[in-house]
Design an enzyme around this catalytic site. Structure first.
Site, PDB file in Angstrom:
ATOM      1  N   HIS A  72      71.821  -7.019  86.320  1.00 35.35           N
ATOM      2  CA  HIS A  72      72.720  -6.327  87.263  1.00 35.35           C
ATOM      3  C   HIS A  72      73.761  -5.468  86.545  1.00 35.35           C
ATOM      4  CE1 HIS A  72      70.932  -8.368  90.607  1.00 35.35           C
ATOM      5  NE2 HIS A  72      71.337  -9.561  90.225  1.00 35.35           N
ATOM      6  N   ASP A 107      62.764 -10.991  88.778  1.00 33.59           N
ATOM      7  CA  ASP A 107      63.858 -11.746  89.409  1.00 33.59           C
ATOM      8  C   ASP A 107      63.852 -11.439  90.917  1.00 33.59           C
ATOM      9  OD1 ASP A 107      66.769 -13.023  88.424  1.00 33.59           O
ATOM     10  OD2 ASP A 107      66.878 -11.954  90.330  1.00 33.59           O
ATOM     11  N   HIS A 109      66.224 -10.787  92.756  1.00 38.61           N
ATOM     12  CA  HIS A 109      67.182  -9.727  93.083  1.00 38.61           C
ATOM     13  C   HIS A 109      66.792  -8.419  92.379  1.00 38.61           C
ATOM     14  CE1 HIS A 109      69.433 -13.598  93.309  1.00 38.61           C
ATOM     15  NE2 HIS A 109      69.800 -13.073  94.456  1.00 38.61           N
TER      16      HIS A 109
HETATM   17 ZN   LIG Z   1      68.438 -13.156  90.572  1.00 35.48          ZN
END
Ligand SMILES: [Zn+2]
Length: 259
Positions: A72, A107, A109
């Site tokens: 991220h 992942d 996300h």
């Molecule tokens: Zn994640």
């Protein structure tokens, strides 16, 4: 911790530390404490070390158990527990030897930081499979219309999956993702290895099973590329270790079959 975030980033850069914290930390999952830099730096070093094993050390694959995670974190922003983008660091190390590197982010996300870093580059293809951002973190990135720009146009692939998608639906999406690699012809691979797509993960959105991780690993391993596996998410649940073992066992078994 910032108490303000820019409504639209990029319109002015404040001198105040509070303003700067808000500019660079896009959510509240990234507090900065006295130890943060040391931790993030050594997390990134783990990725570098694994990538060097593959690039120069004669290993066909290596696994970096990076903490904190990284996917991220973008060029100038941290968020979602990520400060430095470990997978991007691994890709940069590999890129010194290989002309074209692919990053596949599994992942649950979206790998918004990785997307940000390589968005305008044609030498690193980024593919992310993740829960539909219309319903799931990081919400503001990860849509299929985000395809890269400039030299990177077409080298960013987002595959958003609906809530509760299971192994078979996931593998179908993975094959679609990998079909994009055919024209790109990568020479090395980084896997952003999140285990939080597991059906019993505390943040559950998808329904991947323990066996599912082995199947995913076999598909990625069958690409027969020098590969760095970089640990991303995966939250505390009893089966977390088993899922990692399932992935690594599948990855290695497929490699041995090829040898
Ligand atoms: Zn994640």
């Amino acid at each position: 911790m910032p108490n303000v975030h820019p409504r639209r980033p990029g319109r002015g850069y404040p001198r105040s530390i509070v303003g700067r914290a808000g500019y660079h930390l896009y959510d509240l999952a990234c507090p900065i404490t006295p130890d943060t830099w040391t931790s993030a730096l050594w997390g990134a070093h783990s990725a570098t070390s694994a990538a060097l094993q593959v690039r120069d050390g004669g290993e066909r694959s290596a696994y970096a158990i990076c903490r904190p995670p990284g996917h991220h974190a973008g060029r100038d922003f941290a968020g979602g527990f990520c400060y430095l983008n470990n997978a991007a660091v691994a890709a940069a190390v590999l890129r010194d030897k290989y002309q074209r590197v692919a990053i596949v982010d599994i992942d649950v996300h979206h790998g918004n930081g990785t997307q940000d870093i390589f968005y305008d580059r044609g030498d690193v293809m980024t593919i992310s499979l993740h829960g539909d951002p219309a319903e799931f973190y990081p919400f503001f990135w990860g849509y299929e219309t985000e395809r890269g720009e400039g030299d990177g146009l077409g080298a960013n692939v987002n595959l958003a999956l609906p809530r509760n998608a299971g192994d078979n639906q996931y593998l179908d999406a993975l094959h679609i993702g990998l079909s994009h690699l055919r024209d790109f012809r990568p020479q090395a691979l980084v896997v952003a290895l999140g285990l939080d797509s597991y059906k019993n993960d505390p943040l559950a959105f998808l329904q991947i099973t323990t066996t599912g991780f082995e199947r995913i690993a076999r598909v990625l391993s069958s690409l027969r590329l020098p590969t760095v596996l970089v640990q991303e998410g995966g939250y505390l649940c009893e089966d977390l270790g088993m899922n990692l073992a399932s992935f690594l066992t599948g990855f290695e078994a497929e490699q041995l079959q090829q040898a």
